[in-house]
Design a protein around this motif. Sequence first.
Motif, PDB file in Angstrom:
ATOM      1  N   ALA A  63       1.078  -0.628  -0.532  1.00 40.55           N
ATOM      2  CA  ALA A  63       0.198  -0.436   0.041  1.00 40.55           C
ATOM      3  C   ALA A  63       0.817   1.432   0.497  1.00 40.55           C
ATOM      4  CB  ALA A  63      -0.956   0.001   0.912  1.00 40.55           C
ATOM      5  N   ILE A  64      -0.127   2.510  -0.113  1.00 38.84           N
ATOM      6  CA  ILE A  64       0.739   3.542  -0.080  1.00 38.84           C
ATOM      7  C   ILE A  64       0.829   4.180   1.259  1.00 38.84           C
ATOM      8  CG2 ILE A  64       1.001   5.552  -1.698  1.00 38.84           C
ATOM      9  CD1 ILE A  64       2.293   3.400  -3.203  1.00 38.84           C
ATOM     10  N   GLY A  65       1.505   4.876   1.738  1.00 35.96           N
ATOM     11  CA  GLY A  65       1.519   5.561   2.758  1.00 35.96           C
ATOM     12  C   GLY A  65       2.105   6.693   3.130  1.00 35.96           C
ATOM     13  N   VAL A  66       1.043   7.381   3.349  1.00 33.58           N
ATOM     14  CA  VAL A  66       2.711   9.186   3.447  1.00 33.58           C
ATOM     15  C   VAL A  66       2.094   9.310   5.605  1.00 33.58           C
ATOM     16  CG1 VAL A  66      -0.005  10.216   4.146  1.00 33.58           C
ATOM     17  CG2 VAL A  66       1.837  11.680   3.236  1.00 33.58           C
ATOM     18  N   ALA A  67       3.375  10.101   5.427  1.00 37.80           N
ATOM     19  CA  ALA A  67       4.097  10.832   6.474  1.00 37.80           C
ATOM     20  C   ALA A  67       4.606  12.476   6.450  1.00 37.80           C
ATOM     21  CB  ALA A  67       5.424  10.413   7.054  1.00 37.80           C
ATOM     22  N   VAL A  68       4.124  12.894   7.543  1.00 36.19           N
ATOM     23  CA  VAL A  68       4.684  14.525   7.461  1.00 36.19           C
ATOM     24  C   VAL A  68       5.119  14.846   8.417  1.00 36.19           C
ATOM     25  CG1 VAL A  68       2.716  16.470   7.719  1.00 36.19           C
ATOM     26  CG2 VAL A  68       2.122  14.396   6.359  1.00 36.19           C
ATOM     27  N   ALA A  69       5.976  15.921   8.338  1.00 40.25           N
ATOM     28  CA  ALA A  69       7.113  16.695   8.975  1.00 40.25           C
ATOM     29  C   ALA A  69       7.164  18.408   8.532  1.00 40.25           C
ATOM     30  CB  ALA A  69       8.843  16.353   8.446  1.00 40.25           C
ATOM     31  N   ASP A  70       7.668  18.833   9.765  1.00 40.61           N
ATOM     32  CA  ASP A  70       7.782  19.886   9.750  1.00 40.61           C
ATOM     33  C   ASP A  70       9.281  20.887   9.240  1.00 40.61           C
ATOM     34  OD1 ASP A  70       5.455  20.625  10.618  1.00 40.61           O
ATOM     35  OD2 ASP A  70       5.960  20.236  12.874  1.00 40.61           O
ATOM     36  N   SER A  71      10.373  19.828   8.799  1.00 44.73           N
ATOM     37  CA  SER A  71      11.721  19.451   8.292  1.00 44.73           C
ATOM     38  C   SER A  71      11.524  18.691   6.875  1.00 44.73           C
ATOM     39  CB  SER A  71      11.969  19.602   9.640  1.00 44.73           C
ATOM     40  OG  SER A  71      13.673  19.507   8.882  1.00 44.73           O
ATOM     41  N   PRO A  72      12.242  18.808   6.590  1.00 43.94           N
ATOM     42  CA  PRO A  72      12.656  17.729   5.286  1.00 43.94           C
ATOM     43  C   PRO A  72      14.193  17.231   5.612  1.00 43.94           C
ATOM     44  CG  PRO A  72      14.129  20.003   4.816  1.00 43.94           C
ATOM     45  CD  PRO A  72      12.583  20.880   5.914  1.00 43.94           C
ATOM     46  N   TYR A  73      14.653  17.650   7.256  1.00 39.72           N
ATOM     47  CA  TYR A  73      15.189  16.429   7.994  1.00 39.72           C
ATOM     48  C   TYR A  73      14.228  15.917   8.824  1.00 39.72           C
ATOM     49  CZ  TYR A  73      18.729  19.921   6.412  1.00 39.72           C
ATOM     50  OH  TYR A  73      19.612  20.482   5.785  1.00 39.72           O
ATOM     51  N   GLY A  74      13.447  15.484   8.688  1.00 43.14           N
ATOM     52  CA  GLY A  74      11.545  14.814   9.906  1.00 43.14           C
ATOM     53  C   GLY A  74      11.754  15.818  11.312  1.00 43.14           C
ATOM     54  N   PRO A  75      11.829  15.101  12.680  1.00 44.78           N
ATOM     55  CA  PRO A  75      10.998  13.476  12.320  1.00 44.78           C
ATOM     56  C   PRO A  75       9.299  13.765  11.296  1.00 44.78           C
ATOM     57  CG  PRO A  75      11.002  14.364  14.311  1.00 44.78           C
ATOM     58  CD  PRO A  75      11.176  15.746  13.562  1.00 44.78           C
ATOM     59  N   PHE A  76       9.232  12.546  10.974  1.00 43.26           N
ATOM     60  CA  PHE A  76       8.258  12.325   9.863  1.00 43.26           C
ATOM     61  C   PHE A  76       6.747  11.368  10.661  1.00 43.26           C
ATOM     62  CE2 PHE A  76      10.913  13.073   6.397  1.00 43.26           C
ATOM     63  CZ  PHE A  76       9.710  14.232   5.818  1.00 43.26           C
ATOM     64  N   HIS A  77       5.976  11.620  10.906  1.00 43.56           N
ATOM     65  CA  HIS A  77       5.234  11.265  11.692  1.00 43.56           C
ATOM     66  C   HIS A  77       4.022  11.055  10.478  1.00 43.56           C
ATOM     67  CE1 HIS A  77       3.321  14.756  11.765  1.00 43.56           C
ATOM     68  NE2 HIS A  77       1.847  13.963  12.235  1.00 43.56           N
ATOM     69  N   ASP A  78       3.880   9.594  10.682  1.00 38.33           N
ATOM     70  CA  ASP A  78       2.245   8.875  10.221  1.00 38.33           C
ATOM     71  C   ASP A  78       1.077   9.933  11.001  1.00 38.33           C
ATOM     72  OD1 ASP A  78       0.097   7.540   9.066  1.00 38.33           O
ATOM     73  OD2 ASP A  78       0.436   5.801   9.708  1.00 38.33           O
ATOM     74  N   PRO A  79       0.100  10.255  10.170  1.00 37.90           N
ATOM     75  CA  PRO A  79      -1.312  11.316  10.062  1.00 37.90           C
ATOM     76  C   PRO A  79      -2.480  10.510  10.315  1.00 37.90           C
ATOM     77  CG  PRO A  79      -0.749  12.002   7.901  1.00 37.90           C
ATOM     78  CD  PRO A  79       0.676  10.812   8.570  1.00 37.90           C
ATOM     79  N   LEU A  80      -2.204   9.383   9.645  1.00 35.71           N
ATOM     80  CA  LEU A  80      -3.924   8.446   9.393  1.00 35.71           C
ATOM     81  C   LEU A  80      -4.445   7.452   9.735  1.00 35.71           C
ATOM     82  CD1 LEU A  80      -3.607   8.422   5.653  1.00 35.71           C
ATOM     83  CD2 LEU A  80      -4.977  10.264   7.274  1.00 35.71           C
TER      84      LEU A  80
END
Length: 444
Positions: A119-136
């Motif tokens: 499946a395709i997931g999406v993660a979001v961050a406030d910076s290109p370096y992360g940290p990324f989190h899964d909003p869904l």
Amino acid sequence: MKIGKLRYCIGGLVGLPMVLAAQNPIVQTMYTADPAPMVYDGKLFLYTSHDEDASTWFVMNEWKLYSTTDMVNWTDHGAVLSYETFSWAKGDAWAMQCVERDGKFYAYVPVTMKSGGGAIGVAVADSPYGPFHDPLGKPLAQSKRGDIDPTVFIDDDGQAYLYWGNPFCYYVKLNEDMISYSGEIMELPHIEDYQEGPWFYKRNGHYYLAFASTCCPEGIGYAMSKNPLGPWEYKGHIMDHTPRTRGNHPGIIDYKGKSYCFGQNYDIFRLETSRHAERRSVSVAEMEYNPNGTIRMLPYFHECKLEQIEKFNPYRKVEAETMAWGFGLKTTPKNIWSHERWNQLVTSIDDGEYLMVKGVDFGKAKTFKVSASAHLYGGILEIHIDQKDGPCVGTVNISHTKSELREFTTSVVNLNGVHDLYFVFKGGKELKKNLFMLDWWAFE
């Protein structure tokens, strides 16, 4: 397992160090694949997948990040995202792409679900370096047939599109929040020679869909359209099928007035063995367009042009993990709990190895400073210019530091103008491997 020592270049350059081949592949300290470039705040960021050092098939657990401002010297920012970011995923960190919108960074990734299938997931961050989190907390999209290799593009009118798939190509129109979509998942009519790895972008009013062309070996093909949803017209190859690389995967972008095509090959692995394993490396070439928007075909990466587009400034704190060439070296996170968790150390430094930084504008340097640590006996860092065995302009004796990072300083002589910079590492009688670790360096 450590990627081995520099031997010789393949592809007809027998006897010449591979570093002479325009610093391709661009990362030598580990295996990288599936390049996804992004320009932000004047810098080119490159997200990649990562084949583990001992992998024979696609053993991939995390996504890496590199950056450059001159296209030849790259800074390693380590792993910025993992399949473990997604509680519903059990593995397979394959090709991703990251885009910025309204100050947020959205990473679209394919993973294998705990319940089975991809499946395709999406993660979001406030910076290109992360940290990324899964909003869904769940997948963003799933067709249940070859859900890999997502590519996303935000059009001039603000509408975003997501394409993905192997061997079928699917698409949806993303909503403004970038973590949901409107309408149904649509399947694109088959494009000649399409296999996987789509890369969607727009340039001078033309829409482009580049892709890995039919396996195996894969080339890089492309199609064009006047509409973001097609119809797509097949235009041929950007890089032809070649037995010199079994797989390929395009990432295309304009940066500082030039166009670049990223792809992948097995050239670092081929320095060690002629057998096949999925241990790939990212390369890049300058790309040119014809007046009608079609793309001029590229030769294989080793025959492609890649010029440094600005001189390198050594009068600042330079992260040691910034290099044009560092085959045999490795990197490791400096402190995963720091707010600068992307900061790396250069490790696995053995006697006879070297790190090269290209096109350094020295002016008239007088002093060199380096932050390093040595667990045991330490070793010597020699500063050479123009080539590994070129003039030695300074020497630093990095002694035992009880594992702490300390600063070492030395004077340099006859160092002015623009040169390629080589740090050549030497051990002593007691120690030939793992001499020390490097944090940063600077000239004054």
